[in-house]
Each structure stands twice: as structure tokens, then as C-alpha cells.
Design an enzyme around this catalytic site. Structure first.
Site, PDB file in Angstrom:
ATOM      1  CE  LYS A   1      -3.818  -2.425   2.162  1.00  0.00           C
ATOM      2  NZ  LYS A   1      -4.523  -2.896   3.344  1.00  0.00           N
TER       3      LYS A   1
ATOM      4  CG  ASP B   1     -10.020  -0.301   5.087  1.00  0.00           C
ATOM      5  OD1 ASP B   1      -9.731  -0.826   4.007  1.00  0.00           O
ATOM      6  OD2 ASP B   1      -9.352  -0.420   6.130  1.00  0.00           O
TER       7      ASP B   1
ATOM      8  CD  GLN C   1      -3.725  -4.517   6.506  1.00  0.00           C
ATOM      9  OE1 GLN C   1      -3.818  -3.467   5.886  1.00  0.00           O
ATOM     10  NE2 GLN C   1      -4.067  -5.681   5.983  1.00  0.00           N
TER      11      GLN C   1
HETATM   12  N1  GUN Z   1      -7.084  -6.974   6.125  1.00  0.00           N
HETATM   13  C1  GUN Z   1      -7.349  -7.700   5.010  1.00  0.00           C
HETATM   14  N2  GUN Z   1      -7.942  -6.949   4.062  1.00  0.00           N
HETATM   15  C2  GUN Z   1      -8.059  -5.699   4.575  1.00  0.00           C
HETATM   16  C3  GUN Z   1      -8.563  -4.488   4.062  1.00  0.00           C
HETATM   17  O1  GUN Z   1      -9.064  -4.388   2.936  1.00  0.00           O
HETATM   18  N3  GUN Z   1      -8.484  -3.417   4.909  1.00  0.00           N
HETATM   19  C4  GUN Z   1      -7.960  -3.505   6.159  1.00  0.00           C
HETATM   20  N4  GUN Z   1      -7.946  -2.409   6.921  1.00  0.00           N
HETATM   21  N5  GUN Z   1      -7.466  -4.635   6.667  1.00  0.00           N
HETATM   22  C5  GUN Z   1      -7.513  -5.719   5.872  1.00  0.00           C
END
Ligand code: GUN
Length: 309
Positions: A52, A119, A96
Site C-alpha cells: 500500500k 476502507d 490494518q
Molecule cells: N485486512 C485484510 N484486508 C483488509 C482491508 O481491505 N483493509 C484492512 N484495513 N485490513 C484488511
């Protein structure tokens, strides 16, 4: 051969489309800003977060990662989020998941300013999704829709079956498909005769988290199959079954001792589907691309809302 739903190509297209928007924001004052909070040392999460941050860098988006220790408690993590909520140069906040068990993840997600919730997990934004109001959409489900549309797969009037009911993928994906006028069924572990329900699908979305579980008898001939699974397998016998027609992939497994596979049997899907998204290279690249879209859109809203001096 079915049409390959190529997530890498769509990701590159989306990134190219974002570049002038990032440049415009930067020209007006500052680049979009994303803060990613990574708690503890989960190796898979660390890889996702690194990707990311790298993608932000590629696009000229300001990013920072905050890495509190695994032992952090809910109150301390709430304070981290509050500080990010208050910072003018941060347009998007991503915490996350998963979080350690002592942290109340629901309270954390609720504490993120909904305007900065890139998100799309805040209950305000989940509600906006259900109501069909503009708001950040969950990234993987939004990526599924982009993947289908940008390959010319019609959604309106089709039967869509989503296997998996998670808050992150299954539920929002079903809602987005419904907004695109599909007739949608959500299935889960208690669904009777799952293969028969899946065989009704013109669009089959697999988001269950079980390696190669959907075999030929789950797939209607000609269906568009979107495989959201990201399963790391280390069992040689399972690998030998899944890669039975691919000596190269089995050799790669033997070299590495593990492999990434989806929820759909990769050879059965090639034999039966009309279109399919592979793992890797299908939906995966789009999760980050849609996070970038949400971050740039949050920055544009933020700039538009700023009082003129
Ligand atoms: N863990 C796995 N996929 C995601 C996601 O799309 N966003 C977040 N914040 N955590 C994750």
C-alpha cells in the site's frame, strides 16, 4: 479458453487515471495523504501494508505507516486514531486488520472519522452503501465491480452468487452487485446444496477462504467467476491436487514450500467458465488500486470542504 479478468491491467489503468487527479491536488496545495496503522508483527499484514505504501509512493500520494506494538490496548489505539483524525494533511486512515485479540476492533473502526475511512468499514459508510448514497466503498468489493465492468461483463439482470458473508468482502460485494441490478444470493457454510446454488450463477464470487473448494460442479458453463481467495498452502498433497495440470506451478511450490491459491479450482474453472479472475493476478491488485481511488476522492472532498480565506 475463458476470458482472463486481468487485475494487473485494470490496476495499471486505474493508477494512470489517478495521476492527473493527484497532480491537480498537489498543484492546489498538497498531495493526498494516507496513514496506515499496522499493529504488531503479522507477516502477511506487513506485506500488504508495504504494498500500500509503495503504491502511494508510485502515485505521489503522501503516506506514513504507524506501527504500534502488538501489546497495545484499545484506549491507546483509539488515541492513535484520534490524532490522525485531527491532522489536516491526512485524508485517509486505514487500520490494518486483523487486530490483536485484546483490542476492540469494532470500537477502533467506529472511531475513524467517516470522511477519512478509506476502507469503507465505518458503520456510517456501510449504511451509505446500503442506502445507495455516495461514500467510500470497501476496496475489494469495489475492485470486483471494476474488474467485471472494465472487461465488458454485463451485471444487470444476471444471477450473481456470492459465497462468503464477511463484512469486508461478501456482504458489501453482494450489495454492490445488487446496486448494479443483479439478482443476488449470498451463501455461507450453512447453505444447503451449495454446488446447486452456485451452478445458478452467471456471476460467481468466491470469498470463503478455503483453497480450491469450488470445483467443476459449482460452476455453470460460461459463468464469470471472480476468485477472491488468498490461501497460502503448504501441504504437498493438496498442492499436487490443485496443480495437477501444471508441472510449472507444482515445481514452484516444491521450490518455495508454499503457494498462493484461490477459493476456486484453477483447472476446473478454465474448463467451464466464460470468464475468470486468476489467483494471483485477479482481484488482488485491485484492492490497493481502489484504496488509492478512495484516498484521492477523500482528499478532493477535503479540499472542496476547506473554508476559503
Ligand atoms: N485486512 C485484510 N484486508 C483488509 C482491508 O481491505 N483493509 C484492512 N484495513 N485490513 C484488511
Amino acid at each position: 479458453m475463458p476470458l482472463l479478468l486481468d487485475g494487473n491491467r485494470v490496476r495499471d489503468d486505474i493508477k494512470s487515471e489517478l495521476k492527473p487527479r493527484v497532480a491537480a491536488l498537489t498543484g492546489k496545495g498538497r498531495p493526498p495523504g494516507l496513514a496506515v496503522v499496522l499493529v504488531g508483527n503479522n507477516p502477511a499484514s506487513a506485506i500488504y501494508v508495504r504494498n500500500k505504501i509503495k503504491t502511494c509512493h508510485d502515485l505521489g500520494i503522501y503516506s506514513e505507516s504507524i506501527t504500534p506494538p502488538d501489546a497495545i490496548n484499545t484506549e491507546e489505539l483509539l488515541a492513535v486514531v484520534e490524532r490522525l483524525n485531527a491532522r489536516e494533511e491526512i485524508d485517509g486512515i486505514l487500520v490494518q486488520l486483523p487486530l490483536p485479540p485484546q483490542v476492540d476492533a469494532k470500537r477502533i473502526l467506529l472511531s475513524i472519522d467517516p470522511e477519512k475511512d478509506v476502507d469503507g468499514f465505518h458503520p456510517f459508510n456501510v449504511g451509505a452503501l446500503v442506502a445507495g448514497l455516495p461514500a467510500p466503498r470497501a476496496c475489494t468489493p469495489a475492485g470486483i465491480i471494476e474488474l467485471l465492468k472494465r472487461h465488458g461483463i454485463a451485471i444487470a439482470g444476471k444471477r450473481a452468487v456470492v459465497v462468503g458473508r464477511s463484512d469486508i468482502v461478501g456482504k458489501p460485494a453482494a450489495m454492490l452487485l445488487l446496486h448494479e441490478h443483479a439478482t443476488v444470493t449470498i451463501c455461507h457454510s450453512k447453505t444447503p446444496d451449495l454446488p446447486a446454488v452456485c451452478r445458478e450463477a452467471d456471476i460467481l464470487v468466491a470469498a470463503i477462504g478455503r483453497a480450491a473448494m469450488l470445483t467443476a460442479d459449482y460452476i455453470k458453463p460460461g459463468a464469470a467467476v471472480v476468485d477472491v481467495g488468498t490461501n497460502h498452502i503448504a501441504d504437498r498433497e493438496l498442492a499436487a491436487r490443485i496443480f495437477r495440470n501444471s508441472p510449472e506451478r507444482l515445481a514452484a511450490f516444491d521450490k518455495k514450500g508454499s503457494a498462493l491459491v484461490g477459493d476456486v479450482d484453477p483447472f476446473d474453472v478454465i474448463e467451464r467458465a466464460g470468464a475468470y479472475s486468476p489467483v494471483p493476478g485477479g482481484v488482488g491488485p485491485l484492492t490497493i488500486a481502489m484504496l488509492m481511488v478512495n484516498t484521492v476522492a477523500a482528499a478532493e472532498r477535503h479540499v472542496a470542504a476547506r473554508p476559503v480565506c
